[in-house]
Structure formats: structure tokens, C-alpha cells
Design a protein around this motif. Structure first.
Motif, short mmCIF file in Angstrom:
data_model
loop_
_atom_site.label_atom_id
_atom_site.label_comp_id
_atom_site.label_asym_id
_atom_site.label_seq_id
_atom_site.Cartn_x
_atom_site.Cartn_y
_atom_site.Cartn_z
N ALA A 112 0.97 -1.50 0.01
CA ALA A 112 -0.05 0.12 0.14
C ALA A 112 0.73 1.23 0.09
O ALA A 112 0.60 2.22 -0.69
N LEU A 113 2.09 1.26 0.81
CA LEU A 113 2.79 2.25 0.85
C LEU A 113 3.73 2.58 -0.31
O LEU A 113 4.55 3.45 -0.51
N ARG A 115 4.11 3.42 -3.28
CA ARG A 115 3.40 4.30 -4.60
C ARG A 115 3.86 5.81 -4.31
O ARG A 115 4.10 6.05 -3.36
N ILE A 117 2.43 8.98 -3.90
CA ILE A 117 1.29 9.76 -3.93
C ILE A 117 1.52 10.85 -2.72
O ILE A 117 2.58 10.56 -1.97
N VAL A 127 3.67 4.66 10.27
CA VAL A 127 3.49 3.38 10.51
C VAL A 127 4.71 2.70 11.05
O VAL A 127 4.45 1.76 11.76
N PRO A 130 5.46 2.88 15.70
CA PRO A 130 5.20 2.19 17.10
C PRO A 130 6.41 1.36 17.39
O PRO A 130 6.81 0.98 18.49
N TRP A 184 1.21 -5.40 16.41
CA TRP A 184 0.76 -3.87 16.15
C TRP A 184 2.08 -3.19 16.09
O TRP A 184 2.39 -2.17 15.57
N GLY B 24 -7.73 2.31 -4.29
CA GLY B 24 -6.55 1.46 -4.45
C GLY B 24 -5.41 2.18 -3.55
O GLY B 24 -4.45 1.31 -3.07
N GLY B 25 -5.21 3.36 -3.68
CA GLY B 25 -4.30 3.91 -3.16
C GLY B 25 -4.39 4.70 -1.45
O GLY B 25 -3.63 4.10 -0.77
N TYR B 26 -5.24 5.41 -1.46
CA TYR B 26 -5.55 5.98 0.08
C TYR B 26 -6.14 5.14 0.99
O TYR B 26 -6.07 5.15 1.98
N PRO B 28 -6.27 1.77 1.69
CA PRO B 28 -5.67 1.15 2.71
C PRO B 28 -4.54 1.76 3.49
O PRO B 28 -4.43 1.35 4.59
N ILE B 29 -3.95 2.88 2.97
CA ILE B 29 -2.90 3.40 3.86
C ILE B 29 -3.94 4.35 4.97
O ILE B 29 -3.34 4.00 6.10
N ALA B 32 -4.36 1.35 7.59
CA ALA B 32 -3.31 1.34 8.23
C ALA B 32 -3.10 2.40 9.29
O ALA B 32 -2.67 2.11 10.58
N LEU B 33 -2.98 3.76 8.76
CA LEU B 33 -2.93 4.79 9.52
C LEU B 33 -3.81 4.80 10.80
O LEU B 33 -3.15 5.19 11.91
N ILE B 36 -2.73 2.45 13.59
CA ILE B 36 -1.56 2.66 13.93
C ILE B 36 -1.67 3.79 14.87
O ILE B 36 -1.30 3.78 16.19
N VAL B 37 -2.38 5.05 14.53
CA VAL B 37 -2.58 6.11 15.15
C VAL B 37 -3.83 6.25 16.25
O VAL B 37 -3.37 6.69 17.22
#
Lengths: 310, 289
Positions: A112-113, A115, A117, A127, A130, A184, B24-26, B28-29, B32-33, B36-37
Motif C-alpha cells: 500500500a505504501l 506508490r 502519492i 506506520v 510504534p 501492532w 486502491g491508493g489511499y 489501504p493507507i 493502516a494509519l 496505528i495512530v
């Protein structure tokens, strides 16, 4: 000793007095620079390895001034008692589950990361973060989240009309809980390493496969994954090593180790916790060292052949 | 703008492309964020909530009546300034000595002629593979015998020997051009001068990497300080928080505990955000060739 290319000792002419003095001076400089560190390593790493072997043959309570010889009893207990079996079961479960989960999730996150953008750099940092945080702090945060009455997770369960599982009372649930928190905390490490691996794959290779009309899944399983195999192996070894050494999250979330007694946690509980069983703890230390050393040596022997250490 | 550019432009902003980018891009990110956050955010927010807002069946995201009471309570229960100060001393002193030793050892291994250099290096490699936990019990005996229980030096000393930093710096020093040092030698510069004037300055980024990774490790270190201290006067912050949790137990005093968690997590988070490139490259060293 210096060896020539053929592996034969090179014939060295007898050194002149000047050369010999120079050598002695170099040796002195070497120890002035490296000596303190070597002394510390010898005292606090090598010496403990040896003395553990001796302690492990004793029947000795922590803090007691006398001990009796126990022969190999501590080792026998470690491999045959119910308590020992439980420790191995928990250790293996914890290691296998956390290694597989953090690698699979880490790879997904890396994909996912991977790319270009806006905001991607900040996302990568977040990410990974942690991984560097105090396990004590992280454990406290998740204690709050998992609390059956007050935790946010409990509220979520109740919102769906269910009641929160008693994470802390049931050994298997407790193990599941600490494994989730551990994953995690560590999946960011796997993600960053996978990301570096992904970026080292030449993009024209993937592009060529795309032109050959290979679907996304085919490209991933036939091309990307095989090319990532060195990364996969590296991560397998490093995450096995770190999972087997997990401690702070376990200690904070399950202070007396109910269902979460991995080898390192058991070492702590036996030596310094309620049991004060120093001889047994030393035996655990010896076995821990042998297991982890074997894994690392395996990695160096079979994987990092290309890396030159000497 | 030419017509092909315009077509590209249109295609880039077509609805289909935007949806594909978002899904597709943002998405999933963002997912995940969030995972985590959110826990960290939840911690930070809870640390400002009064007890009544934590023990509730209708939790709200933001504190309705933000308060610093939790922090005050932590400071009263665990002498906060003391344990914070201890952590700072242990981290600063421990890291400084460790980095210094790593630099000098790596220099000796690369630039000083000594016949048994490779033997020494292999001994350091083996030390790199020894888990600190395996040395716990004998180190406890040694430090206790030296009178180091409940002292800051007792916390710092056993961890000072550094295989990791030495290893990393040796790899870096080996890449330096030999001519540079030969020239300095001909100018009459001794080893110390060569190290501080040439090797250390040109290796500054790697030294910074080792330093940061060491600092993070010292700050978060828990097991050894936990074992070697049981008095709040000499505890480090993680051990103090462990004590706080034991005192508070499961009585619903999560506000206090979250305030403590913020105190131990926030400094590293800030350092990491500022220096993440160095820290990541240090921690993932050897991952990708």
C-alpha cells in the motif's frame, strides 16, 4: 596469521628490531582504543554465558547464600515437566503467530505504501513509529483499550450487543491479546524492510510482465514475491529472534504471566519473579542462548554469504 | 496546452481514475494509519480526561472538561521528576559512552595494525548474537556484588560494551579511502588526531545513526533497570511506570496510567519524527543490500 592465495602460510622474513618495536606499539594503540569495550563485552557478555552454565547445575534459590548441586535436573525439568512443556507451547505459539502475522500484514502495508502519492512519506513514518516506542508505554495504552469494562474495545463489543471477552482471565485470550499488541508494535518494521525490498525491484521487469498481459495476482506471485525472497528470509530470522525475546509488553499486560509465559518471560519469573528459582532460570538462559545463537549462525552461514564480515 | 496534454489531464481526473486512486491508493493507507495512530491518540486524549469521563458507559472522543490532574497525580505517586531525571541521565551518559567506545573500537579494528584483529572482530560478532536476557542472572550477581543495586551506574554499566555500534561503524570506516589517512600519517598526525580530525567528521552521519538508535534503546530499556532497581530514587521512567501500574492496579485509574504512558512515549516519538531517516536506516541495517 597471514595466508597467501593458495592458503599456505606466507614465508615472512624475521622482523627487524625496528619492525618489532612498531608492532608492539600498534598492539598498544589497538588495546588503548578497543580495550575498554572488549573488557566490558568480556565481563558482561562472555563471562555471564559461562557462569550461567555453572549456575544451571545448581539447586539454588535467588538471594540464598548456599546452593546444592542439581546435576542436570534443571534441564530435565525444562524439557520434561508440565511447566516446561507449557513454556515451549506458549513460546512456539507466540513466535509462529507473531512472525507470520507481522510479515503478512507488513507486506500488505508495504504494498500500500509503495506508490508515489502526496503524504506517502509521512504515512511511512507513522506506520513505522510504534516500533521505536517504549513497550511499557505501549502495553499500558493497550491495557486501557482491552479493559473489559472501561476499554474502547469493550464499548465496541457492547455496541454490537455482545459482551467483551475476559482477555485477562483466560490464558488463551491473554496470549491472543499480547500477540495482537506485539504485531501492532512490530509490523511497521516488516513494512519498512519490505518497502525497501520492493523498491529495489527494477520497475521495467514488472512493466514487461504487464505488457505480457500478466494479471496483478500473477505478477505478484510469479515475479514480486520470488524477487523478494531474500527480504522474506531476512525478516523471518530477525522477527523470530525479536519475538523470542519479547518481554516488556508481556510483563506490563500480564504481570504474573497467565498463559503468556514465553521463554524470556519465564526466565524473568523464575529468576526474579515470585519463584526465585535461580538455577532453573540459568538453565533457561543457556537454552535461550543456544537456540538464538543457532538461528543467527544459520542466517549468517546460509544467507549472508555475499556479505563480507572480515 | 496541446490536445494530448489535455487528454492526459482529463484522464487523470476522470471519475474512474479518482475512484481507483482513492480505493486502491489511499484507502489501504488510511486503514493502516487508523490502526496505528488511533490507539496513541486515544492515550493522549484519555490523559486529559477527568476520572468521571473514563469510568463511563458513554465514552466521548474528546475530553469534555480537559484537566491536568492525571499528570499531577502521577507526579505525586511516583516522584516523576526523579524518575524522569534518572532516565535522562542513564540515556545521555550511557549513550555517550557507548558511542565513544564504538567509534574507538571500530577505528582500531580498521586502521590499527594488529595481528589478531580478526579474532577480536569475530568475538565481537558473537557478542552481537548473545541476547541480553541470557546474561541477566550473572550480571545481576556481578552488579550486586559490586554494590550497584539501586544505583544509576549499576543500570548503565553492564550495557556499555557495544557490539552493534562497533559492527555498524566498522562497516562504514572500511569504505573510507585509505589515501586520506596515509596523507595525514605522513603529515605526522597520530591515531587520535586521525580519528577526530578525519575519520569521525566524514563518518558523522553513520555516527549519528548509531547514536540515535542507542538513545532510543537506552530510553526504552526496561528489563535490566527493572531487575537492578527497586527504589524509586534510582528507577528509570519505564520502571517507575510499571510501579505506578502495580499501585493503581485495575481500579479504573486509566487517566493516570495514560498520563504516564504519554510521558514515556512522547519524547521518543518527537525524536523519531525529526530524525526518522537516521533511525530507520540504523534499525534496518543489513536488511537490504
Amino acid at each position: 596469521m597471514r595466508f597467501s592465495a593458495a592458503g599456505q602460510p606466507r614465508r615472512v622474513p624475521a622482523p627487524s628490531p625496528h619492525r618489532r618495536r612498531q608492532r608492539r606499539r600498534d598492539a598498544l594503540v589497538f588495546f588503548a582504543f578497543a580495550g575498554p569495550n572488549l573488557l566490558l563485552i568480556a565481563t558482561f557478555i562472555y563471562f555471564p554465558l559461562l557462569s550461567n552454565v555453572y549456575y544451571s547445575t545448581l539447586n539454588w534459590r535467588m538471594g540464598a547464600t548456599s546452593a546444592t548441586s542439581a546435576g542436570l535436573d534443571n534441564y530435565v525439568r525444562l524439557f520434561t515437566s508440565a511447566q516446561g512443556a507449557e513454556m515451549w507451547r506458549v513460546t512456539i505459539t507466540f513466535t509462529v503467530v507473531t512472525v507470520v502475522a507481522s510479515m503478512v500484514l507488513g507486506l500488505l502495508v508495504a504494498l500500500a505504501l509503495n506508490r508515489k502519492i502526496p503524504g506517502i512519506t509521512a504515512s511511512r513514518t507513522a506506520v513505522f513509529s510504534p516500533y521505536v516506542l517504549s513497550g511499557v508505554g505501549v502495553g499500558m495504552v493497550w491495557n486501557f483499550i482491552f479493559d473489559p469494562q472501561l476499554g474502547v474495545l469493550g464499548h465496541v463489543f457492547r455496541a454490537f450487543g455482545a459482551s467483551s471477552p475476559e482477555w485477562y482471565l483466560d490464558g488463551d485470550l491473554a496470549l491472543g491479546m499480547v500477540m495482537m499488541v506485539y504485531v501492532w508494535k512490530n509490523l511497521g518494521f516488516c513494512a519498512v524492510v519490505f518497502l525497501a525490498g520492493l523498491q529495489s525491484i527494477p520497475s521495467d521487469l514488472i512493466e514487461a510482465a504487464r505488457i505480457d498481459r500478466a494479471g496483478a495476482l500473477t505478477r505478484f506471485f510469479k515475479l514480486t514475491l520470488p524477487l523478494l525472497s531474500p527480504t522474506v528470509f531476512f525478516l523471518t530470522v530477525t522477527t523470530i529472534l525479536s519475538s523470542m525475546q519479547a518481554f516488556d509488553i508481556l510483563k506490563i499486560m500480564t504481570p504474573s504471566g497467565n498463559g503468556t509465559n514465553t521463554i524470556v518471560f519465564e526466565l524473568y519469573l523464575q529468576g526474579f519473579g515470585p519463584y526465585q528459582n535461580a538455577g532453573y532460570a540459568a538453565a533457561i538462559s543457556v537454552v535461550l542462548f543456544v537456540v538464538l545463537f543457532a538461528i543467527t549462525a544459520f542466517q549468517m552461514r546460509f544467507v549472508e554469504k555475499r556479505v563480507h564480515y572480515a | 496546452m496541446s490536445s494530448t496534454h489535455l487528454a492526459d489531464w482529463r484522464q487523470a481526473f476522470s471519475r474512474r481514475n479518482i475512484v481507483a486512486t482513492v480505493l486502491g491508493g489511499y484507502l489501504p493507507i488510511l486503514l493502516a494509519l487508523a490502526v496505528i495512530v488511533l490507539p496513541l491518540l486515544w492515550m493522549a486524549i484519555a490523559s486529559f480526561k477527568p476520572a468521571g469521563e473514563i469510568i463511563t458507559m458513554q465514552p466521548t472522543l474528546l475530553p469534555q472538561e480537559p484537566t491536568l490532574d492525571n499528570y499531577r497525580h502521577v507526579a505525586d505517586t511516583v516522584p516523576l521528576l526523579t524518575v524522569l531525571g534518572n532516565s535522562l541521565i542513564v540515556t545521555v551518559v550511557g549513550s555517550a559512552i557507548k558511542v565513544l567506545l564504538a567509534v574507538t573500537t571500530a577505528y582500531a579494528l580498521v586502521f590499527v595494525d594488529f595481528r589478531f584483529k580478526n579474532v577480536v572482530f569475530i568475538a565481537i560478532l558473537v557478542a552481537l548474537m548473545v541476547p541480553p536476557e541470557a546474561a541477566l542472572l550473572p550480571n545481576y550477581m556481578t552488579i550486586s556484588a559490586m554494590g550497584g543495586r539501586n544505583t544509576l551506574w549499576g543500570i548503565i554499566l553492564p550495557g556499555l560494551g557495544t557490539a552493534f555500534g562497533t559492527f555498524l561503524l566498522r562497516q562504514q570506516f572500511k569504505t573510507l579511502p585509505k589515501d586520506l589517512l596515509e596523507a595525514a600519517k605522513l603529515d605526522g598526525a597520530g591515531h587520535l588526531k586521525r580519528l577526530w580530525r578525519i575519520v569521525a567528521p566524514v563518518s558523522a552521519p553513520t555516527i549519528a545513526t548509531v547514536a540515535l538508535v542507542t538513545i532510543v534503546g537506552e530510553w526504552n530499556n526496561f528489563m535490566w533497570p527493572l531487575i537492578i532497581t527497586d527504589s524509586v530514587d534510582t528507577m528509570t521512567l519505564p520502571v517507575g511506570l510499571n510501579l505506578l501500574q502495580t499501585i493503581e492496579g485495575q481500579t479504573g485509574s486509566y487517566g493516570y496510567l495514560m498520563a504516564g504512558a504519554v510521558l514515556v512515549i512522547l519524547p521518543v516519538l518527537i525524536v523519531f519524527a525529526a530524525m526518522q531517516r537516521f533511525i530507520v536506516s540504523g534499525l534496518t541495517q543489513g536488511a537490504v543490500k
